[in-house]
Design an enzyme around this catalytic site. Structure first.
Site, PDB file in Angstrom:
ATOM      1  N   ASN A 141     108.967  26.228 121.891  1.00  0.00           N
ATOM      2  CA  ASN A 141     107.685  26.657 120.986  1.00  0.00           C
ATOM      3  C   ASN A 141     106.403  26.070 121.687  1.00  0.00           C
ATOM      4  OD1 ASN A 141     108.745  24.323 120.054  1.00  0.00           O
ATOM      5  ND2 ASN A 141     108.365  24.612 118.053  1.00  0.00           N
ATOM      6  N   SER A 216     116.867  22.845 117.148  1.00  0.00           N
ATOM      7  CA  SER A 216     117.385  23.584 115.856  1.00  0.00           C
ATOM      8  C   SER A 216     118.264  22.310 115.440  1.00  0.00           C
ATOM      9  CB  SER A 216     117.990  24.680 116.270  1.00  0.00           C
ATOM     10  OG  SER A 216     119.401  24.581 116.984  1.00  0.00           O
ATOM     11  N   GLU A 237     114.769  15.743 116.433  1.00  0.00           N
ATOM     12  CA  GLU A 237     113.407  16.429 115.831  1.00  0.00           C
ATOM     13  C   GLU A 237     113.793  17.784 115.543  1.00  0.00           C
ATOM     14  OE1 GLU A 237     110.622  14.965 114.575  1.00  0.00           O
ATOM     15  OE2 GLU A 237     110.644  13.261 115.360  1.00  0.00           O
ATOM     16  N   CYS A 271     107.613  23.947 114.305  1.00  0.00           N
ATOM     17  CA  CYS A 271     108.820  23.509 113.401  1.00  0.00           C
ATOM     18  C   CYS A 271     108.142  23.311 112.033  1.00  0.00           C
ATOM     19  CB  CYS A 271     109.209  21.997 113.993  1.00  0.00           C
ATOM     20  SG  CYS A 271     108.033  21.069 114.554  1.00  0.00           S
ATOM     21  N   GLU A 445     108.868  10.419 116.096  1.00  0.00           N
ATOM     22  CA  GLU A 445     107.880  10.444 117.229  1.00  0.00           C
ATOM     23  C   GLU A 445     106.504  10.202 116.874  1.00  0.00           C
ATOM     24  OE1 GLU A 445     109.250  14.565 119.097  1.00  0.00           O
ATOM     25  OE2 GLU A 445     109.920  13.252 120.344  1.00  0.00           O
TER      26      GLU A 445
HETATM   27  P1  NAD Z   1     117.877  25.032 120.171  1.00  0.00           P
HETATM   28  O1  NAD Z   1     118.272  24.121 119.407  1.00  0.00           O
HETATM   29  O2  NAD Z   1     118.551  26.061 120.361  1.00  0.00           O
HETATM   30  O3  NAD Z   1     117.725  24.461 121.759  1.00  0.00           O
HETATM   31  C1  NAD Z   1     116.789  23.332 122.020  1.00  0.00           C
HETATM   32  C2  NAD Z   1     117.379  22.686 123.255  1.00  0.00           C
HETATM   33  O4  NAD Z   1     118.488  22.501 123.352  1.00  0.00           O
HETATM   34  C3  NAD Z   1     117.204  23.763 124.568  1.00  0.00           C
HETATM   35  O5  NAD Z   1     116.424  23.029 125.517  1.00  0.00           O
HETATM   36  C4  NAD Z   1     118.801  24.153 124.654  1.00  0.00           C
HETATM   37  O6  NAD Z   1     118.914  24.633 125.945  1.00  0.00           O
HETATM   38  C5  NAD Z   1     119.450  22.745 124.286  1.00  0.00           C
HETATM   39  N1  NAD Z   1     120.748  22.930 123.902  1.00  0.00           N
HETATM   40  C6  NAD Z   1     121.445  24.027 123.397  1.00  0.00           C
HETATM   41  N2  NAD Z   1     122.691  23.736 123.013  1.00  0.00           N
HETATM   42  C7  NAD Z   1     122.755  22.372 123.376  1.00  0.00           C
HETATM   43  C8  NAD Z   1     123.946  21.635 123.246  1.00  0.00           C
HETATM   44  N3  NAD Z   1     125.120  21.784 122.755  1.00  0.00           N
HETATM   45  N4  NAD Z   1     123.742  20.332 123.817  1.00  0.00           N
HETATM   46  C9  NAD Z   1     122.426  19.693 124.252  1.00  0.00           C
HETATM   47  N5  NAD Z   1     121.521  20.558 124.558  1.00  0.00           N
HETATM   48  C10 NAD Z   1     121.493  21.966 123.778  1.00  0.00           C
HETATM   49  O7  NAD Z   1     116.377  25.324 119.477  1.00  0.00           O
HETATM   50  P2  NAD Z   1     115.188  26.165 119.930  1.00  0.00           P
HETATM   51  O8  NAD Z   1     115.606  27.687 119.496  1.00  0.00           O
HETATM   52  O9  NAD Z   1     114.904  26.120 121.514  1.00  0.00           O
HETATM   53  O10 NAD Z   1     114.076  25.823 119.421  1.00  0.00           O
HETATM   54  C11 NAD Z   1     113.612  25.984 117.929  1.00  0.00           C
HETATM   55  C12 NAD Z   1     114.141  24.904 116.868  1.00  0.00           C
HETATM   56  O11 NAD Z   1     113.553  23.792 117.234  1.00  0.00           O
HETATM   57  C13 NAD Z   1     113.648  25.415 115.584  1.00  0.00           C
HETATM   58  O12 NAD Z   1     114.737  25.154 114.566  1.00  0.00           O
HETATM   59  C14 NAD Z   1     112.444  24.514 115.358  1.00  0.00           C
HETATM   60  O13 NAD Z   1     112.044  24.135 114.000  1.00  0.00           O
HETATM   61  C15 NAD Z   1     112.943  23.118 116.082  1.00  0.00           C
HETATM   62  N6  NAD Z   1     111.791  22.440 116.644  1.00  0.00           N
HETATM   63  C16 NAD Z   1     111.805  21.033 115.807  1.00  0.00           C
HETATM   64  C17 NAD Z   1     110.565  20.283 116.238  1.00  0.00           C
HETATM   65  C18 NAD Z   1     110.320  18.893 115.492  1.00  0.00           C
HETATM   66  O14 NAD Z   1     109.601  18.228 116.006  1.00  0.00           O
HETATM   67  N7  NAD Z   1     111.216  18.552 114.375  1.00  0.00           N
HETATM   68  C19 NAD Z   1     109.483  20.907 117.094  1.00  0.00           C
HETATM   69  C20 NAD Z   1     109.813  22.091 117.735  1.00  0.00           C
HETATM   70  C21 NAD Z   1     110.886  22.836 117.448  1.00  0.00           C
END
Ligand code: NAD
Length: 465
Positions: A141, A216, A237, A271, A445
């Protein structure tokens, strides 16, 4: 796009042995190829980071200066970075530029943070030491800003970093690695792209002592489990389902636009966006009307086109998820006062959607929608609104809206979340901690609190006499 994108490993461009296509969500078509990192290339990046760490950790003044140079390099190359970000992520070009400028500010502010040494008694000092190699994994995002939230404090603290962006948005991060090659000593920052398995390899890699992850809840839990056998430190996060609570003393016209963008910034893919809007009965209908009017007026389109305010949903699975949650709400009898449909044509476009006649127990309210569909729920008593707001596993942030600021602050402090805003939402700062309660995360963070996450304490205790 004729540009080619490479990993940055040990300060050098490294091509992929194979590549994967990156889709422009505004067209639904592949527009560029990203290198797919192999396990051997990951080992090269980890070795480079371990080697670079030995000297990088020794000179704090140089590290500070380097962060300032990172900010300058980003500024100088912003013009070529912004269209890459827009094409892979979907956000309007002006917003891509805002994200880059945000990254620049984060580098600058972080460069000025202190790494304290506490004298706790005569001859007894507490120091902050870097971990060594940080494995950083980011979502799609805000690919650049969230990467810099990790790079800047990790580097200032004296760590080296291996960073993997989301496979949906790898290009701007690879480009960032390329830009910083000229500024940061070889091996200190390594940027590599690949699919989800690459994230799992990073998490399991023996060179990594600290994992900094944004993404996520589901992936966060996998990472926590994968880190456990090696007792790697983790900062997570994760997702949110942020409530905003609006009290009856507000002027609906005055707050509507701020609330709207609190929910629809980055097409709802933030997020800590407002994902559930609780409104006191007396102002419910006028506020719904204002928000519906805004949703109908806003310009949705390709981020490269002038005047676009909201781009597409970033990727097909997320687009399908938003559609699914909206269809589920329809089945449960919800009313759609604006939007409610996908937009015909190419790309992952969805109408900005305002939903009423909906309550807890329906997925659009209970789950993180992470897209352009906002449920608005009326309430009678403030205590009841707080209880409903807190009745979730999520706890990222929340906001309270009222002319009575002291009362709003008191209500915000009742929210079970990492940040409580008053009369604003999404006001994230480089000097204040950002993180989640409950399933929204572990650790923080930003600012000194975020810097602390990239250090561990060491007590030096000298014998008296
Ligand atoms: P995601 O968890 O699907 O992917 C995030 C990252 O993790 C990607 O780079 C992905 O390739 C990697 N990944 C996937 N499986 C993995 C594994 N088993 N081990 C290690 N890495 C792995 O999330 P997304 O769909 O890219 O992002 C959206 C989510 O992120 C939403 O839930 C959003 O709320 C959250 N988010 C949180 C914050 C925060 O600061 N709290 C900020 C932005 C987004």
């Amino acid at each position: 796009m004729s540009q080619s994108f490479t990993h940055t490993i040990d300060g050098k461009a490294v091509a992929g042995e194979s590549t994967f296509g990156v889709v422009n969500p505004a067209t639904g078509e592949v527009f560029a190829e990203a290198p797919d990192c192999t396990p051997a290339q990951l080992d090269m990046a980890m070795d480079a980071a371990q080697r670079a760490f030995r000297s990088w950790r020794t000179d704090e003044a140089k590290r500070r200066q380097t962060l300032v140079e990172c900010a300058n390099a980003l500024k100088a190359r912003a013009g070529e970075l912004a269209p890459v970000l827009t094409q892979e992520q979907g956000k309007p070009l002006a917003k891509a530029m805002e994200e880059i400028i945000g990254g620049m500010v984060w580098f600058q502010v972080t460069a000025g943070l202190k790494i304290p040494v506490d004298a706790v008694a005569e001859g007894v000092e507490v120091r902050r030491k870097p971990y060594g190699v940080v494995g950083a994994i980011t979502p799609w995002n805000f690919p650049l800003l969230l990467a810099i939230w990790k790079i800047a404090p990790a580097l200032l603290a004296g760590n080296a970093i291996v960073l993997k962006p989301s496979p949906f948005t790898p290009l701007s991060t690879l480009k960032l690695g390329e830009i910083l090659r000229d500024v940061v000593p070889a091996g200190v920052i390594n940027t590599i792209s690949g699919g989800d398995p690459l994230g799992a390899w990073i998490t399991a890699h023996p060179a990594v002592r600290k994992i900094s992850f944004t993404g996520s809840v589901a992936t966060g839990k996998k990472i926590a489990a994968a880190a456990a056998p090696d007792l790697k430190r983790v900062t997570l996060e994760l997702g949110g389902n942020d409530p905003a609570i609006v009290l009856k003393d507000v002027d609906p016209k005055a707050v509507a636009e701020k609330l709207f963008w609190g929910a629809f910034e980055n097409n709802g893919q933030v997020c800590s966006a407002i994902k559930r809007l609780y409104v006191e009965e007396e102002v419910y209908q006028p506020l719904v009307d204002e928000l519906a009017a805004l949703a109908k007026r806003v310009k949705v389109g390709n981020g490269l086109e002038q005047g676009t305010q909201i781009g597409p949903v970033n990727n097909k699975p997320q687009y399908q998820r938003v559609r699914e949650l909206v269809e589920d709400a329809k089945k449960h009898g919800a009313r759609f006062v604006a939007g409610g449909e996908a937009i015909d044509g190419k790309g992952y476009f969805f109408q900005p959607t305002i939903v009423t006649g909906i309550a807890e127990g329906v997925r659009l309210v209970d789950e993180e929608q992470f897209g352009p569909a906002l449920p608005i729920l009326p309430f009678r008593r403030v205590e009841e609104a707080v209880e409903r707001a807190n009745a979730t596993h999520f706890g990222l942030s929340g906001s309270v809206w009222s002319k009575d600021v002291e009362r709003a602050k008191a209500i915000a402090s009742e929210l079970e979340c990492g940040t409580g805003w008053v009369n604003q939402h999404l006001a994230i700062r480089p000097d204040a901690p950002f993180g989640g309660s409950k399933w929204s995360g572990i650790g923080y963070e930003n600012g000194p609190y975020g810097l602390a996450a990239f250090t561990e304490l060491q007590t030096i205790n000298v014998a008296k006499g």
